[in-house]
Enzyme design. Structure first.
Site, mmCIF file in Angstrom:
data_model
loop_
_atom_site.group_PDB
_atom_site.id
_atom_site.type_symbol
_atom_site.label_atom_id
_atom_site.label_comp_id
_atom_site.label_asym_id
_atom_site.label_seq_id
_atom_site.Cartn_x
_atom_site.Cartn_y
_atom_site.Cartn_z
ATOM 1 N N CYS A 177 28.155 4.124 7.371
ATOM 2 C CA CYS A 177 28.706 2.879 7.798
ATOM 3 C C CYS A 177 27.690 1.656 7.162
ATOM 4 O O CYS A 177 26.863 1.409 7.528
ATOM 5 C CB CYS A 177 28.428 2.640 9.227
ATOM 6 S SG CYS A 177 29.264 1.085 9.799
ATOM 7 N N CYS A 197 27.231 -1.384 9.363
ATOM 8 C CA CYS A 197 26.411 -1.140 10.431
ATOM 9 C C CYS A 197 24.683 -1.288 9.957
ATOM 10 O O CYS A 197 24.144 -1.685 10.465
ATOM 11 C CB CYS A 197 26.200 0.096 11.264
ATOM 12 S SG CYS A 197 28.124 0.423 11.487
ATOM 13 N N ASP A 198 24.389 -0.452 8.754
ATOM 14 C CA ASP A 198 23.066 -0.258 8.311
ATOM 15 C C ASP A 198 22.818 -0.954 7.048
ATOM 16 O O ASP A 198 21.523 -0.849 6.848
ATOM 17 C CB ASP A 198 23.164 1.058 8.069
ATOM 18 C CG ASP A 198 23.345 2.130 9.242
ATOM 19 O OD1 ASP A 198 23.235 1.546 10.565
ATOM 20 O OD2 ASP A 198 23.688 3.145 9.199
#
Lengths: 301, 103
Positions: free
Chosen positions: A130, A133-134
């Site tokens: 992701c 997300c990261d």
């Protein structure tokens, strides 16, 4: 005894619950993790009709509260099997067994992995599924994205603004992703395209340090990256129901737009169904159709 | 017991010097799965008084984030008497958190 058991509390399952509750049915939702499904990873939803901007978390929470306020019961238990007993369905979870007249399978899908030996242990130490997300962890570092679809191209574009360099590794020589996004990506001067190649090895020293990439002619090269974002597609989460419900060769439930399956009284909604377009709006659409047809089925019993 | 916000100045006292288990939640305001996890951790803190649950905002605490090699959130790290004994990356259910803390 419930009228309808819905397996999965993502957008499809929660929408099913809304429609079923409004038809005065007794509804149980079974969810293995937390409500919302994959949409909670989306920072900003811009393509849902009527919502110009909303975070995936806020969207999921509104949907969840709407379903609960209408009377849906939700239990955080993983459904592992369904049995048909006469006209009734028995849903078995890791903790309990529940009975209903109809079931809607809305389990969605999970990220496909590369299948490399140390991949799992490097999750959170360089491997990610992701980018939104990261991505922030890789500011001014070198990263790679592997994949060729929309997600891979969008991930690379997102990361190009954060990382110092982005390698986009694709096993073919052209992208299936949206052309406008691909064009945007080609304008970035810190993105390097590596075609006709697969990631074949993950080199680590506690964290990911480099990846080995092999092209179709067998040529191997090592690229130093701190992060590898894997975007090689999804796997539908239907395995637990495969003995009962017909799946295609990729594991998606065989069903048309009416969301029925080969088993009377078992319906399917969302990303785990065979379909062309997997979007938030098609998941909620499935949820409505599956619930309406489940209600019709129960009323005709 | 509620969830304590921890930073680099009180990390040693709150986590490393704490006798017994501490569950550290690395998170960020923009992270959806972290927001999903938060109420579950609040419940854990409420029902498992013997476990201390603390929160670290990765955007504010880059030093701790780097030190503990966190590169994906939500990331739960379980410490026991100052030692890291378990780690989980990604959203998990309440049952899975209970498994992780060994309750």
């Amino acid at each position: 005894m419930y009228d309808i058991i819905i397996i999965g509390a993502g957008p499809a399952g929660l929408t099913s619950a809304i429609y079923a509750c409004r038809a005065s049915k007794k509804v149980l939702i079974l969810e293995a993790k937390s409500y919302g499904g994959q949409i909670i990873n989306t920072l900003d939803i811009e393509n849902y009709p009527g919502e110009a901007h909303i975070s995936g978390f806020d969207f999921a929470t509104k949907l969840y509260n709407q379903a609960k306020d209408l009377g849906a019961e939700i239990l955080f238990e993983k459904a592992v099997d369904i049995n048909v007993i006469d006209n009734l369905k028995e849903v078995i979870t890791t903790k309990n067994t529940y009975m209903s007249k109809a079931v809607i399978i809305a389990t969605g899908s999970e990220n496909r992995k590369l299948g490399l030996p140390n991949e799992d242990e490097l999750v959170g130490r360089g491997i990610s599924y992701c980018a939104t997300c990261d991505g922030a962890f890789y500011r001014n570092k070198n990263v790679a994205v592997v994949g060729g679809g929309n997600t891979a191209v969008e991930d690379a574009l997102y990361l190009a603004d954060i990382a110092s360099k982005v390698y986009l590794i694709h096993r073919r020589n052209e992208f299936r992703g949206e052309q406008s996004t691909v064009n945007h990506l080609k304008e970035k001067n810190n993105v390097e395209f590596i075609y006709n190649s697969n990631v074949t090895k993950l080199n680590e020293n506690e964290r990911l340090e480099s990846i080995e990439v092999t092209n179709k002619d067998g040529l191997v090269k090592t690229i130093d990256v701190a992060g590898l974002f894997v975007a090689v597609g999804k796997i539908p989460e239907n395995q637990n129901f495969a003995k009962l419900v017909n799946l295609d060769e990729s594991g998606y439930v065989k069903s048309g737009e009416d969301c029925t399956t080969n088993v009377a009284g078992i319906f399917v909604a969302g990303d785990n169904r065979i379909k062309e377009v997997r979007q938030l709006v098609t998941a909620t659409s499935d949820g409505a159709i599956a619930a309406i047809n489940a209600v019709k089925y129960i009323n005709d019993l | 017991m509620s969830i304590t916000e921890v930073n680099k100045d009180n990390f040693e006292k709150e986590v490393l010097k704490n006798e017994g288990k501490v569950l550290v939640d690395f998170n960020a305001d923009w992270c959806g799965p972290c927001k999903m996890l938060k109420p579950l951790l609040e419940e854990i803190a409420e029902t498992h008084k013997q476990i201390k649950v603390v929160s670290i905002n990765i955007d504010k605490e880059g030093e701790l984030t780097d030190k503990y090699n966190v590169s994906s959130i939500p990331c739960l790290v379980l410490f026991d008497s100052g030692e890291e004994i378990k780690r989980n990356v990604g959203l998990i259910s309440k049952d899975e958190i209970e498994d992780m803390i060994g309750e």
